[in-house]
Design an enzyme around this catalytic site. Sequence first.
Site, PDB file in Angstrom:
ATOM      1  N   ARG A 551       0.818  -1.203   0.000  1.00 42.56           N
ATOM      2  CA  ARG A 551       0.000   0.000   0.000  1.00 42.56           C
ATOM      3  C   ARG A 551       0.855   1.257   0.000  1.00 42.56           C
ATOM      4  O   ARG A 551       1.969   1.269   0.527  1.00 42.56           O
ATOM      5  CB  ARG A 551      -0.898   0.038   1.244  1.00 42.56           C
ATOM      6  CG  ARG A 551      -1.897  -1.099   1.317  1.00 42.56           C
ATOM      7  CD  ARG A 551      -2.782  -0.974   2.545  1.00 42.56           C
ATOM      8  NE  ARG A 551      -1.955  -0.784   3.740  1.00 42.56           N
ATOM      9  CZ  ARG A 551      -2.386  -0.212   4.851  1.00 42.56           C
ATOM     10  NH1 ARG A 551      -3.632   0.238   4.922  1.00 42.56           N
ATOM     11  NH2 ARG A 551      -1.582  -0.072   5.888  1.00 42.56           N
ATOM     12  N   SER A 612       8.387  -5.092   6.327  1.00 38.60           N
ATOM     13  CA  SER A 612       8.275  -6.232   7.249  1.00 38.60           C
ATOM     14  C   SER A 612       9.092  -7.436   6.795  1.00 38.60           C
ATOM     15  O   SER A 612       8.558  -8.530   6.572  1.00 38.60           O
ATOM     16  CB  SER A 612       6.804  -6.619   7.416  1.00 38.60           C
ATOM     17  OG  SER A 612       6.064  -5.497   7.831  1.00 38.60           O
ATOM     18  N   ASP A 666       7.086  -3.535  11.809  1.00 39.21           N
ATOM     19  CA  ASP A 666       5.670  -3.324  12.140  1.00 39.21           C
ATOM     20  C   ASP A 666       5.395  -3.170  13.638  1.00 39.21           C
ATOM     21  O   ASP A 666       4.446  -2.495  14.026  1.00 39.21           O
ATOM     22  CB  ASP A 666       4.762  -4.398  11.513  1.00 39.21           C
ATOM     23  CG  ASP A 666       5.195  -5.807  11.855  1.00 39.21           C
ATOM     24  OD1 ASP A 666       6.288  -5.963  12.427  1.00 39.21           O
ATOM     25  OD2 ASP A 666       4.452  -6.754  11.538  1.00 39.21           O
TER      26      ASP A 666
HETATM   27 MG    MG Z   1       0.383  -7.280  10.666  1.00 39.00          MG
END
Ligand code: MG
Length: 922
Positions: A551, A612, A666
């Site tokens: 995103r 991540s 994250d």
């Molecule tokens: Mg997550």
Amino acid sequence: QTQRALRSLSIPLERLHIMKGHMMEDMCKGLSRQTHAQAKVRMLPTYICSTPNGTEKGNFLAVELCQNQVRTMLVTLYGDGNMSPHMMYKIFDLPEGITQGEGEALFDFIAQCVSRFLAETLSSESRETTNLPLGFVFPFTCRQTQLDKAELLSWSKGFSCSGVVGKDVVQLLQSAINKQEMGTSGTDSDSNWLSSLRGRKSSQFTPSQLCHVEVVALMNDTVGTMMTCSMEGRPCEVAVVADKGSNCCFMAETYLVETAEETSGRMCVNTEWGCFGDDGILNDIFTPYDVRVDEESSNPGEKRFEKLVGSLYLGEIVRHALIALTAEKALFTGNDIAVLKEKGVFTMQHVLDIINNEDGITEVKRILESLGLQPSERDCGRVQQICQAVMGRAATLHATGLAAILSYMCQTRDLESLMVNVGMEGELYRGYPRFEEILLSVSRLLAPECMATLMPSRDGSGRGAAMVTAVALRLAAQRRAVDEVLAPLRLTRADLEKVQALMREEMDRGLCKETNPTASVRMLPTYVSHTPDGTERGDFLALDLGGTNFRVLVVRVTEEGISMASEIYVIPVSIMQGTGEALFDHIIDCIIDFQMKQNLVTQMLPLGFTFSFPCQQVGLDKALLLTWTKGFSASGCVGKDVVQLLRDAAQRKQHLGMQVVALVNDTVGTMMACGYDDPKCEIGLIVGTGTNACYMEEMRNVGTVEGDQGRMCINMEWGAFGDNGCLDHLFTHFDKVVDETTINPGKQRFEKLISGMYLGEIVRQILMVMVEKQLLFQGRPCPKLQTKNIFKTKFLSTIELNGLALRQIRAILNELELDASFEDSVLMREVCQAVSLRAAQLCAAGLAAVVEKMRENRGLDQLDITVGVDGTLYKLHPCFSDNLKKTLKDLAPNCNVTFLLSEDGSGKGAALVAAVADRAAN
Ligand code: MG
Ligand code: ADP
């Protein structure tokens, strides 16, 4: 007058509907802890939590105390589905006067019956070796607190032995039996009923030859009936006894039985519905005859429902109707009816004989004449009508009670319709031919969503008592076996304290430069040194790569709060697995597209990057990729600075609208996102596919980064805790099997005990072992269960949901092609609970180490702190977060920890890192 009398005995359907509603309300009252004491329908828990399933095996003894008899029975079950139980029984008459004598004498007599019966039925070898379990049918109102613990509340049915009310009757019987076995029954010689009992045969054995009899279960006769009918593979979950008195029992969801301690599964509840109406709620349907019957009874005002429907009272109701009609000159005109004045002359049997002779006015005449009346033909017809009305009403009222039970079961089981077998017993049911038809048709009218099938009880409630005993022993053996399987997963407080201490040790080792390379918790510096303070302002870009979607976001931080807009972009597999240049070029294209759409092309915006994948971070905007995961394999990236790769791509595309200022993991994004709303948020926690945590550490403790001033957020990477063997003592057989079948055996050991990717697998391994041990599905093989990952972690959430939403469990079981009984689903839930509880507790032990370290760092007696949390397991599992909080409170009592759910931590968090970096730089 006769028509009026008949009308008063028939109750309109609307009134029955209302009555059914009242009965259901009273049932709820009886089950609720607050209102139980005042409830008329007492809803007594029986502690019988299962019906026979056919695997029961062995010899079981039953003793039933009846009105004027003691019935003994020996049932041998072969584990063959209970198709052909072998039964022997013997009936003893109660001696004159014993029902009003001393309690001890009554129980001594019962024990005598048992030993006499055993002496005659068991061969001497089996007598010496066996340990015989006994079920005791005791048809009086008791307050039961265990299957084998029941305090007599009050005698009834003509019994009034001294010294029993308030005592545990199981204990009384057991003591009497023990006395027999020891041969110390003191009253033997001087008791004449005992010597009459001891025939020639009994002198052939001595008491010491008896096998040991143990009273395992006590129940009332209604419950015994239900269990008797629960055979031959058709579970029976309701029983109605329509006899001298009237009562009903059924299997209720245990969590609704607030007066019992247990909460899981189902428990048989003894409704004691005979007292329904004692609060006056039935007053409008009482006829003058009912009022007279009640007044003449030994307990006026009590058991009002029973007095409308119990066979002890039906003849009396007819008698009073006849007296009244004679007085009104509608019957026996000019005759002397003095005989009718005597209580009890008109029996239930008379009533039955009168209505069972449809064509026989002569028979009716004969009966009435035998009572000393001189009826005309017309009198005979009218008497017959009255008898029919009284009996019909009794059946109709039974149906109304049954409808209330059925609707209640249907509702509380969350079903649209209910099919159930109802065990039936009693002289009204057996003697009155239309009873069954009325019971079925009226209950169907009142509870159309329910479908009852009546099952006549065979062999009385004694067989049921033997079955209860058999089931109790089966369950006890199963309980031991289940506990054995689950024991390794159950952690003590000491276990958790040890995990906490080990985590603390590993944290220290990870922070120290010398020991860092060998620590299992890597304690990676993030170069994030401030959490938001609420003064951050501006527009920021954020990228989120490595979650479910890629995103691009714009985050506007203003005085009014944060607003965001985002767009999801697809990364084709060809690009994921192509060259690094192509991948980062694609990402820049997406950013440019997004900025065009959002009208953001003219500005140069700071950008935060949630990335991540495992990185070695060397600055806030400098992070070396350690390895790709999750299907990415773009070439030329591993070992490179990811931020630089992105900047290079921007340069190639000559895109000047952004400036990469930070890269975060994250957990950090989550902490920052929550930190904006709550300045006390200095910990980030993820419990989703994997698990990880970060927190604000003092720079002076971070040996791997230069400088001693201030704090820095440390990405713990705690999923790898235990990879050096320090948690080996905790791993169960199931954990080892799960670990071995992953792509990274031996790695991420802590994570494999906690996170969403693994919990379903652990449960699956346990279920397979339980099937193998014949604890589940009666040992039937379930091939589907062999498939890896077939048991999803979201199933744990569904199964553990309070109240056991059976319909949803069924859906899961269908998906797994499992044919589970109710008991199977209860056991599956216990397995899920054990696994998810352990996960939450271990997570809490880890967090306890973190908060305690922070408290120590800051030299505080009490630390107030907030944890920002993200992850679907934490958010959607019904108990995980509560268990986590409870355990943490226990392990770190001096820390007051608040949990804050993060909303879109990876987007918002990355932007906030950029904002904070921006603020710090200026
Ligand atoms: Mg997550
Ligand atoms: P990620 O950690 O990859 O960012 P999530 O936080 O959404 O993703 O977590 C996904 C994990 O959550 C899955 O592995 C799945 O096992 C688990 N999960 C999905 N639905 C549920 C649920 N209803 N209850 C518990 N766990 C769930």
